[in-house]
Design a protein around this motif. Structure first.
Motif, PDB file in Angstrom:
ATOM      1  N   GLY A 243       0.862  -1.348   0.248  1.00  0.00           N
ATOM      2  CA  GLY A 243       0.057  -0.159  -0.266  1.00  0.00           C
ATOM      3  C   GLY A 243       1.050   0.720   0.331  1.00  0.00           C
ATOM      4  N   LEU A 244       0.173   2.096  -0.284  1.00  0.00           N
ATOM      5  CA  LEU A 244       1.085   3.757  -0.024  1.00  0.00           C
ATOM      6  C   LEU A 244       0.218   4.500   1.096  1.00  0.00           C
ATOM      7  CD1 LEU A 244       0.355   4.851  -4.013  1.00  0.00           C
ATOM      8  CD2 LEU A 244       2.005   3.589  -2.967  1.00  0.00           C
ATOM      9  N   ARG A 245       1.429   5.324   1.673  1.00  0.00           N
ATOM     10  CA  ARG A 245       0.871   6.587   2.466  1.00  0.00           C
ATOM     11  C   ARG A 245       1.686   7.588   2.299  1.00  0.00           C
ATOM     12  NH1 ARG A 245       3.396   2.456   6.534  1.00  0.00           N
ATOM     13  NH2 ARG A 245       6.093   2.067   5.432  1.00  0.00           N
ATOM     14  N   MET A 246       1.032   8.289   3.314  1.00  0.00           N
ATOM     15  CA  MET A 246       1.064   9.566   3.363  1.00  0.00           C
ATOM     16  C   MET A 246       1.963  10.208   4.383  1.00  0.00           C
ATOM     17  SD  MET A 246      -1.342  13.074   3.266  1.00  0.00           S
ATOM     18  CE  MET A 246      -1.959  12.558   1.204  1.00  0.00           C
ATOM     19  N   GLU A 247       2.701  10.692   3.776  1.00  0.00           N
ATOM     20  CA  GLU A 247       3.790  10.896   5.279  1.00  0.00           C
ATOM     21  C   GLU A 247       3.006  12.207   5.881  1.00  0.00           C
ATOM     22  OE1 GLU A 247       8.451  12.210   5.375  1.00  0.00           O
ATOM     23  OE2 GLU A 247       8.191  11.004   3.997  1.00  0.00           O
ATOM     24  N   VAL A 248       3.327  12.859   7.328  1.00  0.00           N
ATOM     25  CA  VAL A 248       2.868  13.883   7.697  1.00  0.00           C
ATOM     26  C   VAL A 248       4.342  14.541   7.804  1.00  0.00           C
ATOM     27  CG1 VAL A 248       1.149  15.634   9.395  1.00  0.00           C
ATOM     28  CG2 VAL A 248       0.312  12.899   8.014  1.00  0.00           C
TER      29      VAL A 248
ATOM     30  N   GLY B  32       2.640  20.772  14.481  1.00  0.00           N
ATOM     31  CA  GLY B  32       3.280  21.476  16.144  1.00  0.00           C
ATOM     32  C   GLY B  32       3.750  20.720  16.643  1.00  0.00           C
ATOM     33  N   PHE B  33       4.126  19.478  16.487  1.00  0.00           N
ATOM     34  CA  PHE B  33       4.765  18.143  17.172  1.00  0.00           C
ATOM     35  C   PHE B  33       5.981  18.239  16.434  1.00  0.00           C
ATOM     36  CE2 PHE B  33       0.134  16.969  17.024  1.00  0.00           C
ATOM     37  CZ  PHE B  33       0.316  17.089  18.066  1.00  0.00           C
ATOM     38  N   GLY B  34       7.119  19.221  17.682  1.00  0.00           N
ATOM     39  CA  GLY B  34       8.831  19.380  17.720  1.00  0.00           C
ATOM     40  C   GLY B  34       8.793  18.824  17.881  1.00  0.00           C
ATOM     41  N   VAL B  35       9.091  17.681  18.732  1.00  0.00           N
ATOM     42  CA  VAL B  35       9.318  16.739  19.713  1.00  0.00           C
ATOM     43  C   VAL B  35       9.385  15.480  19.153  1.00  0.00           C
ATOM     44  CG1 VAL B  35       9.938  16.719  21.921  1.00  0.00           C
ATOM     45  CG2 VAL B  35      10.389  18.425  21.826  1.00  0.00           C
ATOM     46  N   THR B  36      10.417  14.634  19.380  1.00  0.00           N
ATOM     47  CA  THR B  36       9.591  12.836  19.275  1.00  0.00           C
ATOM     48  C   THR B  36      10.708  12.405  19.894  1.00  0.00           C
ATOM     49  OG1 THR B  36       8.958  13.186  16.861  1.00  0.00           O
ATOM     50  CG2 THR B  36      10.047  11.030  17.733  1.00  0.00           C
ATOM     51  N   VAL B  37      10.538  11.664  20.991  1.00  0.00           N
ATOM     52  CA  VAL B  37      11.496  11.199  21.763  1.00  0.00           C
ATOM     53  C   VAL B  37      11.004   8.901  21.660  1.00  0.00           C
ATOM     54  CG1 VAL B  37      12.040  10.465  24.416  1.00  0.00           C
ATOM     55  CG2 VAL B  37      11.528  13.241  23.166  1.00  0.00           C
ATOM     56  N   PHE B  38      12.456   8.617  21.875  1.00  0.00           N
ATOM     57  CA  PHE B  38      12.512   7.229  22.234  1.00  0.00           C
ATOM     58  C   PHE B  38      12.156   6.884  23.064  1.00  0.00           C
ATOM     59  CE2 PHE B  38      13.638   8.453  17.302  1.00  0.00           C
ATOM     60  CZ  PHE B  38      12.537   7.566  16.794  1.00  0.00           C
ATOM     61  N   LEU B  39      11.433   5.948  23.570  1.00  0.00           N
ATOM     62  CA  LEU B  39      11.483   5.312  24.981  1.00  0.00           C
ATOM     63  C   LEU B  39      11.851   4.644  24.682  1.00  0.00           C
ATOM     64  CD1 LEU B  39       7.936   7.127  27.004  1.00  0.00           C
ATOM     65  CD2 LEU B  39      10.564   7.956  26.839  1.00  0.00           C
TER      66      LEU B  39
ATOM     67  N   ARG C  25       4.153  18.233  21.575  1.00  0.00           N
ATOM     68  CA  ARG C  25       4.750  19.881  21.377  1.00  0.00           C
ATOM     69  C   ARG C  25       6.107  20.801  21.510  1.00  0.00           C
ATOM     70  NH1 ARG C  25       0.190  21.190  18.279  1.00  0.00           N
ATOM     71  NH2 ARG C  25      -1.696  19.756  19.026  1.00  0.00           N
ATOM     72  N   ASP C  26       6.734  19.730  22.244  1.00  0.00           N
ATOM     73  CA  ASP C  26       7.321  20.507  23.333  1.00  0.00           C
ATOM     74  C   ASP C  26       7.766  19.668  24.085  1.00  0.00           C
ATOM     75  OD1 ASP C  26       6.043  21.673  25.268  1.00  0.00           O
ATOM     76  OD2 ASP C  26       6.228  23.103  24.209  1.00  0.00           O
ATOM     77  N   ILE C  27       9.317  19.789  25.124  1.00  0.00           N
ATOM     78  CA  ILE C  27       9.493  19.221  26.023  1.00  0.00           C
ATOM     79  C   ILE C  27       8.782  19.293  27.454  1.00  0.00           C
ATOM     80  CG2 ILE C  27      11.334  19.447  27.362  1.00  0.00           C
ATOM     81  CD1 ILE C  27      12.181  17.495  24.760  1.00  0.00           C
ATOM     82  N   ALA C  28       7.629  20.106  27.416  1.00  0.00           N
ATOM     83  CA  ALA C  28       7.324  20.725  28.338  1.00  0.00           C
ATOM     84  C   ALA C  28       5.772  19.941  28.228  1.00  0.00           C
ATOM     85  CB  ALA C  28       6.739  22.025  28.700  1.00  0.00           C
ATOM     86  N   ASP C  29       5.607  19.935  26.897  1.00  0.00           N
ATOM     87  CA  ASP C  29       4.454  18.764  26.532  1.00  0.00           C
ATOM     88  C   ASP C  29       4.748  17.513  26.629  1.00  0.00           C
ATOM     89  OD1 ASP C  29       1.883  18.186  25.676  1.00  0.00           O
ATOM     90  OD2 ASP C  29       2.200  17.917  23.028  1.00  0.00           O
ATOM     91  N   PHE C  30       6.385  17.170  26.229  1.00  0.00           N
ATOM     92  CA  PHE C  30       6.277  15.721  26.775  1.00  0.00           C
ATOM     93  C   PHE C  30       6.357  15.408  27.725  1.00  0.00           C
ATOM     94  CE2 PHE C  30      10.071  12.530  27.644  1.00  0.00           C
ATOM     95  CZ  PHE C  30       9.110  11.308  27.222  1.00  0.00           C
ATOM     96  N   GLU C  31       6.985  16.210  28.500  1.00  0.00           N
ATOM     97  CA  GLU C  31       6.700  15.682  30.309  1.00  0.00           C
ATOM     98  C   GLU C  31       5.887  15.186  30.875  1.00  0.00           C
ATOM     99  OE1 GLU C  31       8.628  17.315  34.366  1.00  0.00           O
ATOM    100  OE2 GLU C  31       8.318  18.762  33.456  1.00  0.00           O
TER     101      GLU C  31
END
Length: 155
Positions: free
Chosen positions: A55-60, A66-73, A117-123
């Protein structure tokens, strides 16, 4: 039903093109690789039927949303209590900020991709949602700084 098929150099080149431009037409693929539109379409269809193309998918663009932080846990489940894997998976999949849940072998039991959204949002997500998951033991966070897409075995 998927079947194992042999891929030639044109098939591999078409897969590379499709992985970069999922919406490219069979006509454009054909022109790019010296094939007619029907021949290019048949090759793509054969790879779909074999399960190579799923299948095909769209990259967002998460940052544009507004989601500027990605964290791998890295998550290790607690050994006491023995919560079922299904209970943990069901609970973690209900958290919208958790984009990917991977059950892995190694130091951790799971690897999660979390957007915020940011580090505070991640926390906030970490404290209110992730740290309350059933059976949670050890958690290790790695903040994504940059990401480069690699073609892997097709490249």
């Amino acid at each position: 039903m998927s079947a194992v098929i042999d891929l030639d150099d044109i098939d591999r080149a078409m897969l590379r093109a499709l992985s970069l431009e999922g919406d490219i037409s069979a006509g454009a693929l054909g022109r790019r690789f010296g094939l007619s539109q029907p021949a290019a379409w048949r090759r793509v269809r054969r790879m779909e039927e074999a399960g190579i193309i799923r299948g095909l998918r769209m990259e967002v663009d998460r940052a544009a949303l507004g989601f500027g932080v990605t964290v791998f846990l890295g998550v290790k489940l607690a050994t006491r209590g023995r919560v079922s894997l299904e209970d943990f998976e069901r609970a973690v999949q209900a958290i919208p900020e958790v984009q990917v849940v991977q059950h892995v072998l190694g130091l951790f039991d799971y690897r999660l991709r979390v957007v915020a959204r940011d580090i505070a949002d991640f926390e906030r997500v970490l404290r209110r949602r992730i740290m309350t998951l059933p059976g949670l033991g050890q958690v290790e966070a790695n903040v994504l700084l940059t990401e480069e897409r690699r073609m892997g075995p097709l490249g």
